[in-house]
Scaffold this motif. Structure first.
Motif, PDB file in Angstrom:
ATOM      1  N   GLU A  51      40.556  37.655  39.518  1.00 37.92           N
ATOM      2  CA  GLU A  51      40.822  38.311  38.235  1.00 37.92           C
ATOM      3  C   GLU A  51      39.564  38.226  37.390  1.00 37.92           C
ATOM      4  O   GLU A  51      39.024  37.139  37.171  1.00 37.92           O
ATOM      5  CB  GLU A  51      41.989  37.640  37.524  1.00 37.92           C
ATOM      6  N   VAL A  52      39.073  39.380  36.901  1.00 38.64           N
ATOM      7  CA  VAL A  52      37.870  39.440  36.068  1.00 38.64           C
ATOM      8  C   VAL A  52      38.272  39.837  34.656  1.00 38.64           C
ATOM      9  O   VAL A  52      38.983  40.840  34.450  1.00 38.64           O
ATOM     10  CB  VAL A  52      36.842  40.454  36.635  1.00 38.64           C
ATOM     11  N   VAL A  53      37.824  39.051  33.667  1.00 41.87           N
ATOM     12  CA  VAL A  53      38.106  39.356  32.260  1.00 41.87           C
ATOM     13  C   VAL A  53      36.826  39.199  31.431  1.00 41.87           C
ATOM     14  O   VAL A  53      35.853  38.595  31.883  1.00 41.87           O
ATOM     15  CB  VAL A  53      39.202  38.427  31.671  1.00 41.87           C
ATOM     16  N   ASP A  54      36.846  39.808  30.246  1.00 39.21           N
ATOM     17  CA  ASP A  54      35.761  39.690  29.260  1.00 39.21           C
ATOM     18  C   ASP A  54      34.512  40.493  29.610  1.00 39.21           C
ATOM     19  O   ASP A  54      33.470  40.326  28.959  1.00 39.21           O
ATOM     20  CB  ASP A  54      35.354  38.220  29.035  1.00 39.21           C
ATOM     21  N   HIS A  55      34.592  41.367  30.611  1.00 43.65           N
ATOM     22  CA  HIS A  55      33.431  42.225  30.893  1.00 43.65           C
ATOM     23  C   HIS A  55      33.331  43.277  29.786  1.00 43.65           C
ATOM     24  O   HIS A  55      34.340  43.800  29.330  1.00 43.65           O
ATOM     25  CB  HIS A  55      33.578  42.899  32.259  1.00 43.65           C
ATOM     26  N   SER A 111      35.146  47.954  30.502  1.00 45.95           N
ATOM     27  CA  SER A 111      36.519  47.704  30.968  1.00 45.95           C
ATOM     28  C   SER A 111      36.740  48.111  32.413  1.00 45.95           C
ATOM     29  O   SER A 111      37.658  47.601  33.076  1.00 45.95           O
ATOM     30  CB  SER A 111      37.511  48.451  30.067  1.00 45.95           C
ATOM     31  N   ASN A 128      36.734  45.118  34.619  1.00 48.86           N
ATOM     32  CA  ASN A 128      37.769  44.100  34.451  1.00 48.86           C
ATOM     33  C   ASN A 128      38.927  44.358  35.413  1.00 48.86           C
ATOM     34  O   ASN A 128      39.005  45.412  36.047  1.00 48.86           O
ATOM     35  CB  ASN A 128      38.294  44.091  33.014  1.00 48.86           C
ATOM     36  N   VAL A 158      31.164  36.564  31.430  1.00 48.71           N
ATOM     37  CA  VAL A 158      32.290  37.154  32.153  1.00 48.71           C
ATOM     38  C   VAL A 158      33.005  36.012  32.878  1.00 48.71           C
ATOM     39  O   VAL A 158      32.359  35.080  33.374  1.00 48.71           O
ATOM     40  CB  VAL A 158      31.814  38.201  33.186  1.00 48.71           C
TER      41      VAL A 158
END
Length: 424
Positions: free
Chosen positions: A102-106, A109, A112, A189
């Motif tokens: 799970e990728v967040v804060d990129h 969007s 993500n 990230v």
């Protein structure tokens, strides 16, 4: 073992100290990476904590914090791993094969979301694809440039150094760069392995006051073959503040009462976070009590536990009454130092420190065969009374005028004896 909650609080407290002092990850590395290899080993990290916090935390606490930050489990901390602490990011730890990330804060969007592991490899590493076509892959440096993990949205075989979504250097052992890192071109990230338990992070302790009084036992019921493990976070207290094991039925509130009934204790010596393992006090109901000093102070907090019958032959004592009898008999050993005081009084040129040292040595000899918890109790009592012992020795020494007169008499007798011998 340090609990996950306690580990998170320790991380948050360290994070707050570093931020209050304005210390960046780069500055920490520059100062404490003694061998200049671009990473901190455990010893360098321990020295850094001691210097930054002014405290020598117990090894299990330091080890727990170190392991929580060591994202790739290579027994060293890299710059990116320290950034995750100081910048407040997550520090997830993955075990086994990672199937989804799970990728967040990129900042874009499209990069993500959930990335699924593909059935093939790129440059000998797994690669991951999300629903928008963005991919996370490993670049081996074949086209030139640095080896990296990269985000990109173009189909390729990994020979091209493409990174529209940013790149970051790989962990030392080449694992997947989980956790919060700075990705060149996009900023921080966070990558988390889906379905894997995340390690503790400062965020797990959000809203916690890391310097409030907290006593935490590993469990509430112990068998007689187990040590009693307690962890604590505290405000700054006097060096003589102590934590001890006291029967649960003893009245609360008064340090002097706790001092009279404690079975075992440890002085905090300035620690604000840490843990102790106490000897098992035997079957019964007990409490761990925190006291603000060692001189008729106050009890600040307590937590209770129960000991039930366990493995044969491991109990320290049968019951509270017999334990108190053993404690009283142990204290009587201090009174047996009386003959030593008489002997020391015959040597008037001893310093106070020398008198104490001789008393210490004699006492250690007398208590050598006692259980550890009784030895600690006797030492505590002796430390409180060693000045009285010095006073007693001094009171038994002859007056200075008597010593001087004795010296004169000895001189006259010596001269007379010499004259008689010369005229014989």
């Amino acid at each position: 073992m340090v609990s996950r909650n306690f580990e998170a609080i320790a991380l948050k407290q360290l994070q707050e100290i570093l931020n209050q002092k304005g210390i960046t990850a780069e500055a920490l590395f520059e100062k404490y990476d003694i061998d200049g290899n671009g990473s901190l080993d455990f010893s360098e990290f321990e020295n850094a904590l001691r210097s930054l916090t002014g405290q020598s935390a117990p090894q299990p606490i330091i080890r727990a914090v170190f392991n929580a930050l060591d994202l790739d489990n290579d027994s060293t901390l890299e710059l990116a791993e320290l950034v995750s602490l100081i910048d407040g990011g997550k520090s997830p730890i993955s075990s086994g094969e990672v199937g989804e990330i799970e990728v967040v804060d990129h900042s874009n969007s499209n990069f993500n979301g959930s990335y699924i592991r593909q059935g093939t490899e790129i440059n000998g590493k797994p690669w991951f694809l999300n629903s928008t076509g963005a991919r996370l892959y490993f670049y081996s440096g074949g086209e030139g440039g640095a080896r990296s993990w990269s985000f990109d949205d173009r189909q390729q075989d990994g020979s091209n150094d493409w990174y529209r979504g940013g790149w970051t250097r790989p962990p030392t052992l080449g694992g997947i760069p989980l956790g919060t890192r700075r990705w060149v071109g996009v900023g921080r990230v966070t990558l988390t392995s889906v379905g894997e338990p995340a390690g503790a992070s400062p965020e797990d302790a959000a809203g916690e006051d890391t310097f409030k009084i907290r006593l935490e036992l590993s469990k509430s019921i112990f068998s007689t073959d187990e040590g009693i493990e307690v962890e604590f976070t505290l405000p700054v207290l006097d060096d003589s503040a102590w934590i001890g094991v006291v029967p649960a039925g003893i009245a609360h509130g008064d340090e002097a009462v706790n001092d009279q009934h404690d079975i075992e204790f440890r002085h905090l010596e300035g620690r604000t976070i840490g843990g102790f393992t106490f000897s098992n006090p035997g079957v019964g109901d007990w409490s761990i009590r925190l006291n603000d000093d060692d001189d008729s102070g106050n009890e600040l907090a307590y937590v209770e536990f129960t000991v039930v019958a366990g493995l044969a032959g491991t109990e320290i004592s049968g019951d509270y009454d017999s334990m108190m009898t053993a404690k009283a008999e142990a204290f009587d050993l201090i009174h047996e130092l009386g003959p030593l005081a008489e002997s020391l009084a015959e040597t008037p040129n001893l310093s106070d420190e020398m008198i104490k040292d001789m008393g210490d040595a004699m006492l250690e000899e007398k208590i050598a065969n006692l259980p550890n918890f009784l030895q600690n109790l006797v030492r505590k009592k002796w430390n409180a009374r060693s000045d009285d012992f010095v006073t007693m020795v001094r009171s038994k020494m002859p007056e200075a005028s008597t010593i001087a007169a004795g010296t004169v008499v000895a001189g006259v007798l010596g001269a007379t004896a010499a004259a008689v011998a010369a005229n014989a």
